[in-house]
Design a protein around this motif. Structure first.
Motif, mmCIF file in Angstrom:
data_model
loop_
_atom_site.group_PDB
_atom_site.id
_atom_site.type_symbol
_atom_site.label_atom_id
_atom_site.label_comp_id
_atom_site.label_asym_id
_atom_site.label_seq_id
_atom_site.Cartn_x
_atom_site.Cartn_y
_atom_site.Cartn_z
ATOM 1 N N LYS A 299 -3.130 -30.723 52.563
ATOM 2 C CA LYS A 299 -1.833 -30.278 53.324
ATOM 3 C C LYS A 299 -1.627 -29.028 52.753
ATOM 4 O O LYS A 299 -1.442 -27.993 53.395
ATOM 5 N N MET A 300 -2.063 -28.620 51.514
ATOM 6 C CA MET A 300 -2.162 -27.342 51.058
ATOM 7 C C MET A 300 -3.450 -26.561 51.547
ATOM 8 O O MET A 300 -3.341 -25.106 51.939
ATOM 9 N N ASP A 301 -4.491 -27.226 51.703
ATOM 10 C CA ASP A 301 -5.490 -26.648 52.672
ATOM 11 C C ASP A 301 -4.934 -26.266 53.870
ATOM 12 O O ASP A 301 -5.538 -25.044 54.371
ATOM 13 N N LEU A 302 -4.189 -26.997 54.632
ATOM 14 C CA LEU A 302 -3.906 -26.635 56.227
ATOM 15 C C LEU A 302 -2.885 -25.406 55.853
ATOM 16 O O LEU A 302 -3.007 -24.557 56.641
ATOM 17 N N ALA A 303 -2.047 -25.488 54.820
ATOM 18 C CA ALA A 303 -1.202 -24.469 54.897
ATOM 19 C C ALA A 303 -1.626 -23.043 54.537
ATOM 20 O O ALA A 303 -1.556 -21.955 55.207
ATOM 21 N N ALA A 304 -2.701 -22.929 53.680
ATOM 22 C CA ALA A 304 -3.438 -21.788 53.403
ATOM 23 C C ALA A 304 -4.157 -21.249 54.467
ATOM 24 O O ALA A 304 -4.240 -19.971 54.834
ATOM 25 N N THR A 305 -4.923 -22.243 55.344
ATOM 26 C CA THR A 305 -5.463 -21.729 56.554
ATOM 27 C C THR A 305 -4.536 -20.944 57.471
ATOM 28 O O THR A 305 -4.711 -20.187 58.256
ATOM 29 N N TYR A 306 -3.705 -22.110 57.738
ATOM 30 C CA TYR A 306 -2.499 -21.418 58.917
ATOM 31 C C TYR A 306 -1.844 -19.992 58.462
ATOM 32 O O TYR A 306 -1.701 -19.323 59.431
ATOM 33 N N LEU A 307 -1.486 -19.861 57.201
ATOM 34 C CA LEU A 307 -1.031 -18.655 56.814
ATOM 35 C C LEU A 307 -1.894 -17.747 56.604
ATOM 36 O O LEU A 307 -1.636 -16.525 56.386
ATOM 37 N N GLY A 308 -3.259 -17.987 56.539
ATOM 38 C CA GLY A 308 -4.154 -16.909 56.454
ATOM 39 C C GLY A 308 -4.219 -16.147 54.929
ATOM 40 O O GLY A 308 -4.591 -15.170 54.868
ATOM 41 N N LEU A 309 -3.915 -17.179 53.980
ATOM 42 C CA LEU A 309 -3.814 -16.832 52.714
ATOM 43 C C LEU A 309 -5.037 -16.238 51.949
ATOM 44 O O LEU A 309 -6.154 -17.103 52.226
ATOM 45 N N PRO A 310 -5.238 -14.971 51.345
ATOM 46 C CA PRO A 310 -6.477 -14.593 50.429
ATOM 47 C C PRO A 310 -6.573 -15.561 49.457
ATOM 48 O O PRO A 310 -5.917 -16.428 48.994
ATOM 49 N N PRO A 311 -8.016 -15.296 48.826
ATOM 50 C CA PRO A 311 -8.309 -16.063 47.682
ATOM 51 C C PRO A 311 -7.421 -15.661 46.432
ATOM 52 O O PRO A 311 -6.795 -14.528 46.471
ATOM 53 N N PRO A 312 -7.018 -16.517 45.436
ATOM 54 C CA PRO A 312 -6.338 -16.195 44.409
ATOM 55 C C PRO A 312 -6.782 -15.246 43.541
ATOM 56 O O PRO A 312 -7.981 -15.052 43.412
ATOM 57 N N PRO A 313 -5.892 -14.440 43.034
ATOM 58 C CA PRO A 313 -6.392 -13.332 41.905
ATOM 59 C C PRO A 313 -6.525 -13.961 40.618
ATOM 60 O O PRO A 313 -6.862 -15.297 40.487
ATOM 61 N N PRO A 314 -7.397 -13.160 39.713
ATOM 62 C CA PRO A 314 -7.836 -13.450 38.386
ATOM 63 C C PRO A 314 -6.580 -14.184 37.969
ATOM 64 O O PRO A 314 -5.394 -14.032 37.847
ATOM 65 N N GLY A 315 -6.940 -15.531 36.996
ATOM 66 C CA GLY A 315 -5.911 -16.269 36.234
ATOM 67 C C GLY A 315 -5.741 -17.371 37.105
ATOM 68 O O GLY A 315 -5.124 -18.198 36.418
ATOM 69 N N TYR A 316 -6.124 -17.620 38.139
ATOM 70 C CA TYR A 316 -6.051 -18.976 38.945
ATOM 71 C C TYR A 316 -7.483 -19.619 38.727
ATOM 72 O O TYR A 316 -8.656 -18.977 38.972
#
Length: 395
Positions: A299-316
């Motif tokens: 479900k989080m894959d789906l949300a990240a794709t739909y929202l067009g979220l960028p890769p996480p910053p360093p620290g993740y």
């Protein structure tokens, strides 16, 4: 402006609050009880609505004695005020406090039933009578205007309960006017907005097949991704306020699927500590998100794709999946909105960890969490939230 019929009738748009007298008259109400919480009852928002009713020849009465977290005592007093006024309808205005109290008062006063009899996990009482209800949100967060479910605190047991009835839902008409949200300060705009974000995330995460609610949750998140920071930055932005009012309502529709362990725990925390609900949710959300990770990655894959979220910053964690992108977005959003990072920052220590965990296990709101939480897991989340441990971002 727009008029919607799903899932309840909604009159939406700037300036539509002027239609309140007509909406009441259409439904046969001439002596409405106007319900608001203590913080809102003396403001121009409530005063303007009251004056508009009187100017139209209606006979309103104001009940403005609702606490920030409505209590059983508030509801009993409100039902008494309804009967004393010989009211024939009810207008509830505010955030979750005023709206939930108003719905509860309508159910108790209209039916003569007790709050215990109306508790939502029980079979609906028969021959339910509920007066016409007009619900007017002044925050974009709870979405409490979209159905009959209403939370209150049992003051003797220090537990939050929920009342609901389909007969009450059938009486609801919503007036969603973004102009009534313009005076909400940045802190409350942020806290109530994060309540709506939590609703959408938890609803999407519930492990039942309901693509309609999932689609609504995703679009709600997309709107909030864009418009929540804008509404906090400039409270006079009518477009931002309008989109947030719609997104909040959508998130509430989505959680007809259910909610999860954030609400399962935040409701006991609120009952024990009288903490602001949206703020409590916002602090708990990243901890529950990580505890649920194994069950919600698709479900989080789906949300990240739909929202067009960028890769996480360093620290993740480095990953091709969407979970870390969603976690990073929520952390960044909380920082941007100046949400406290820990429960300790809002005066809550770990002394009540076991009490709140025990109450969370018994709280039906958390029963639809994608993973079963026991008292140990709830206690662990509580303590981590007090200390600020297990956040995805760099410490």
């Amino acid at each position: 402006a727009a008029d919607w019929a799903f899932p309840v009738p909604v009159t939406f748009g700037a300036g539509r609050a002027a239609e309140l007298p007509a909406k009441l008259r259409e439904r046969g109400s001439n002596r409405p009880l106007l319900v608001a919480d203590k913080g809102l009852s003396g403001t121009p928002v409530v005063g303007g609505l009251f004056d508009s009713l009187a100017a139209a020849g209606l006979q309103p009465r104001l009940f403005g004695e609702v606490d920030a977290n409505p209590t059983d005592l508030n509801i009993v007093a409100g039902a008494a005020a309804y009967r004393e006024h010989a009211a024939d309808g009810l207008v509830a205005v505010g955030g979750g406090s005023g709206l939930d109290a108003g719905k509860s008062i309508a159910m108790v006063a209209g039916s003569g039933r007790s709050l215990d009899e109306l508790e939502w996990t029980r079979p609906p009482v028969e021959e339910m009578s509920c007066p016409p209800l007009v619900l007017i949100p002044t925050t974009a967060g709870t979405g409490a205007e979209m159905d009959s479910a209403a939370m209150y605190t049992d003051t003797s047991r220090r537990v939050k309960f929920c009342v609901a009835h389909p007969g009450c839902t059938a009486q609801i008409h919503v007036i969603a006017d973004p102009l009534l949200t313009l005076s909400l300060p940045p802190t409350l705009t942020a806290w109530t907005g994060m309540d709506a974000v939590t609703h959408a995330i938890e609803a999407l995460s519930v492990d039942t097949y309901h693509p309609m609610c999932d689609g609504i949750a995703l679009e709600s998140l997309r709107l909030m991704h864009t418009w929540l920071p804008a509404a906090v930055a400039d409270g006079s932005d009518v477009a931002a306020r309008s989109h947030m009012l719609a997104a909040s309502a959508m998130a509430a529709v989505a959680f007809q699927k259910g909610l999860g362990a954030v609400h399962g725990l935040s409701e006991p925390v609120g009952a024990v500590h009288n903490s602001q609900h949206g703020l409590t949710n916002a602090i708990l959300l990243p901890h529950v998100l990580r505890a649920n990770r194994a069950a919600i990655e698709p479900k989080m894959d789906l949300a990240a794709t739909y929202l067009g979220l960028p890769p996480p910053p360093p620290g993740y964690a480095t990953t091709d999946g969407g979970f870390e992108r969603v976690a990073a977005w929520l952390d960044t959003l909380a920082e941007q909105l100046q949400i406290p990072a820990t429960l300790a920052e809002i005066g809550i220590s770990d002394e009540t960890a076991e009490e709140c965990a025990a109450k969370a296990v018994a709280n039906p709101t958390g029963f639809t969490n994608p993973l079963p939480f026991d008292a140990e897991m709830y206690s662990g989340v509580f303590r981590a939230a007090v200390e600020g441990r297990d956040r995805g971002r760099l410490q």
